[in-house]
Write a protein that holds these residues in place. Structure first.
Motif, short mmCIF file in Angstrom:
data_model
loop_
_atom_site.label_atom_id
_atom_site.label_comp_id
_atom_site.label_asym_id
_atom_site.label_seq_id
_atom_site.Cartn_x
_atom_site.Cartn_y
_atom_site.Cartn_z
N GLN A 68 16.77 -1.95 8.08
CA GLN A 68 15.87 -2.20 6.95
C GLN A 68 14.87 -3.30 7.24
O GLN A 68 13.81 -3.38 6.62
CB GLN A 68 16.70 -2.56 5.71
CG GLN A 68 17.48 -1.39 5.14
CD GLN A 68 18.41 -1.81 4.01
OE1 GLN A 68 18.72 -2.98 3.83
NE2 GLN A 68 18.88 -0.83 3.23
N SER A 69 15.20 -4.17 8.21
CA SER A 69 14.30 -5.28 8.56
C SER A 69 13.08 -4.79 9.32
O SER A 69 12.07 -5.49 9.40
CB SER A 69 15.03 -6.31 9.40
OG SER A 69 15.25 -5.83 10.73
N GLU A 70 13.18 -3.60 9.92
CA GLU A 70 12.08 -3.03 10.71
C GLU A 70 11.64 -3.97 11.82
O GLU A 70 10.47 -4.07 12.16
CB GLU A 70 10.89 -2.67 9.81
CG GLU A 70 11.22 -1.65 8.74
CD GLU A 70 10.03 -1.32 7.86
OE1 GLU A 70 9.00 -2.00 7.99
OE2 GLU A 70 10.13 -0.37 7.05
N ALA A 71 12.59 -4.67 12.41
CA ALA A 71 12.33 -5.58 13.53
C ALA A 71 13.32 -5.30 14.65
O ALA A 71 14.31 -4.56 14.46
CB ALA A 71 12.44 -7.03 13.06
N ASP A 72 13.08 -5.89 15.80
CA ASP A 72 13.93 -5.63 16.97
C ASP A 72 15.35 -6.14 16.75
O ASP A 72 15.56 -7.22 16.18
CB ASP A 72 13.34 -6.33 18.20
CG ASP A 72 12.02 -5.71 18.63
OD1 ASP A 72 11.77 -4.55 18.27
OD2 ASP A 72 11.26 -6.41 19.32
N SER A 127 10.09 -17.46 7.36
CA SER A 127 9.50 -17.10 6.07
C SER A 127 9.40 -15.61 5.80
O SER A 127 9.45 -15.18 4.64
CB SER A 127 8.09 -17.70 5.97
OG SER A 127 7.25 -17.18 6.98
N GLU A 128 9.27 -14.78 6.84
CA GLU A 128 9.02 -13.36 6.61
C GLU A 128 10.08 -12.43 7.19
O GLU A 128 10.15 -11.27 6.79
CB GLU A 128 7.64 -12.98 7.18
CG GLU A 128 6.49 -13.70 6.49
CD GLU A 128 5.14 -13.23 6.99
OE1 GLU A 128 5.07 -12.10 7.53
OE2 GLU A 128 4.15 -13.97 6.83
N ASP A 129 10.86 -12.91 8.14
CA ASP A 129 11.88 -12.05 8.75
C ASP A 129 12.93 -11.67 7.71
O ASP A 129 13.55 -12.52 7.07
CB ASP A 129 12.54 -12.78 9.91
CG ASP A 129 13.41 -11.87 10.75
OD1 ASP A 129 14.49 -11.49 10.29
OD2 ASP A 129 12.98 -11.52 11.87
N ARG A 130 13.16 -10.37 7.52
CA ARG A 130 14.03 -9.90 6.45
C ARG A 130 15.50 -10.20 6.68
O ARG A 130 16.29 -10.18 5.74
CB ARG A 130 13.84 -8.38 6.27
CG ARG A 130 12.45 -7.99 5.79
CD ARG A 130 12.36 -6.50 5.57
NE ARG A 130 11.01 -6.10 5.19
CZ ARG A 130 10.66 -4.84 4.94
NH1 ARG A 130 11.57 -3.86 5.04
NH2 ARG A 130 9.41 -4.55 4.60
N VAL A 131 15.88 -10.46 7.91
CA VAL A 131 17.27 -10.81 8.22
C VAL A 131 17.46 -12.32 8.23
O VAL A 131 18.45 -12.84 7.69
CB VAL A 131 17.71 -10.22 9.57
CG1 VAL A 131 19.12 -10.70 9.94
CG2 VAL A 131 17.68 -8.69 9.51
N LEU A 132 16.52 -13.05 8.80
CA LEU A 132 16.72 -14.48 9.04
C LEU A 132 16.27 -15.37 7.89
O LEU A 132 16.87 -16.43 7.67
CB LEU A 132 15.97 -14.89 10.31
CG LEU A 132 16.40 -14.19 11.60
CD1 LEU A 132 15.56 -14.68 12.77
CD2 LEU A 132 17.88 -14.37 11.87
N ARG A 133 15.24 -14.99 7.16
CA ARG A 133 14.73 -15.88 6.11
C ARG A 133 15.82 -16.13 5.07
O ARG A 133 16.53 -15.23 4.63
CB ARG A 133 13.49 -15.28 5.46
CG ARG A 133 13.74 -14.00 4.70
CD ARG A 133 12.45 -13.42 4.15
NE ARG A 133 12.70 -12.17 3.42
CZ ARG A 133 11.74 -11.37 2.99
NH1 ARG A 133 10.47 -11.68 3.23
NH2 ARG A 133 12.05 -10.26 2.33
N GLY A 134 15.95 -17.36 4.69
CA GLY A 134 16.97 -17.73 3.71
C GLY A 134 18.37 -17.85 4.27
O GLY A 134 19.28 -18.27 3.56
#
Length: 344
Positions: free
Chosen positions: A125-129, A213-220
């Motif tokens: 869902q993060s659409e990242a590597d 700030s924008e990474d869906r897995v790492l932010r927060g």
């Protein structure tokens, strides 16, 4: 440190700083590395529950894990390589702890396949590597296999795969109950320096802002704690995303900063006594023995209260005194010996 790195109210900071202020632009020898390692151990002994209470985070603080990495040990000086080393540090130093957390999850009814699927869904869902191979060994094998998997990558991969490796690891941590990862970054001055190419500084600080700030897995879920001193801050501030990551500053108004300054004479004498007590084979009423207090005070003055450099000096003096058969280390002995020793 708990309040600055975790935040006492509201959300935790994206980035916090451990500042060294004192003699010289580089302000070395004030204990940044030792403080980071100590803080990591304190967090990991109970998943941050005690430091969460110290920070005033309430009755049910987040479950935390801390990882240590240093720019001066990174083979390829880059953010990616540093993040790869963060993952390797977790596997090497906290592997057994994480395996026990995973075992608790399976005892509660979740299979390794369940853990993998849930983490993989989060990552897709993060659409990242991300790295299915790493997630597979984390979900189903032991720490030795984790380390072997990570050590199989060459330097070319480390300077490219770090963010994906971290992203994969954090998704796994979430599935076994870890809410936040503290990434304690040492020797930032080795990267934020005049010898680092401008393109690399801009690229990697851009990436850091995006991860926070924008990474869906790492932010927060991730807080970076960076060591800092005046020279590194001047270079870093040219490429720093102030609006996203907050200011790089030191002062009373900075809530995410811890300052390390010179240690006063009495505190340093107590520190020396503590060091000697741990190695003394025969108890002594004089806790500074074989040092005379005047010798300790002279070294403290010479090194301007920098505990790291003071302790190095004392170690040199102790070794030399043992070699020469000197039973009492007085100021005159110190002056004679240090006149022959190159400056630290």
């Amino acid at each position: 440190m708990a309040r600055a790195f975790l935040g006492s109210v509201g959300s935790a900071p994206k980035v916090a700083f451990l500042w060294s202020l004192g003699h010289g632009d580089e302000a070395r020898g004030y204990g940044k590395t030792r403080h980071l390692l100590w803080f990591a151990a304190r967090v990991n002994e109970d998943f941050g529950q005690s430091v969460g209470r110290l920070a005033g985070r309430g009755r049910h603080p987040e479950k935390l894990l801390a990882a240590y990495a240093s720019f001066n040990t990174a083979e390829g000086l880059s953010l990616s390589n540093l993040l790869f080393d963060v993952v390797l540090n977790l596997a090497r130093s906290e592997g057994l702890t994480l395996a026990h957390l995973r075992a608790a999850a399976t005892d509660a009814g979740r299979t390794p396949g369940d853990i993998y699927k849930a983490a993989a869904k989060r990552l897709r869902q993060s659409e990242a590597d991300w790295f299915p191979g790493l997630l597979s060994v984390l979900s189903s094998k032991g720490p030795t296999a984790w380390i072997e998997y990570l050590e199989s990558f060459r330097q070319w991969h480390k300077v490219r795969y770090g963010p994906g490796m971290l992203r994969t690891s954090v998704a796994f941590l979430k599935e076994i109950g870890i809410d936040r990862l503290l990434i304690l970054v040492d020797q930032v001055e080795d990267f934020a320096s005049f010898s680092t190419p401008t393109y690399k500084l801009k690229r990697d600080f851009d990436r850091l802002a995006l991860l926070c700030s924008e990474d869906r897995v790492l932010r927060g879920c991730v807080t970076f704690v960076l060591t800092m001193h005046p020279r590194a801050a001047r270079i870093l501030s040219r490429y720093w995303h102030h609006r996203v990551l907050g200011p790089v500053r030191v002062g009373e108004g900075a809530q995410n900063v811890v300052q390390l300054g010179a240690m006063n004479k009495n505190r340093f004498i107590s520190l020396v006594e503590a060091y000697l007590d741990t190695v003394r084979t025969v108890s002594s009423r004089d806790r500074l023995r074989p040092f005379r207090e005047e010798a300790i005070e002279f070294v403290h003055e010479l090194e301007r209260g920098r505990p790291g450099y003071c302790l190095q000096r004392l170690y040199f003096l102790l070794h030399l005194a043992a070699t020469e058969g000197v039973e009492q280390i007085e100021r005159s002995f110190v002056e004679r010996c240090l006149a022959k020793e190159p400056a630290l």
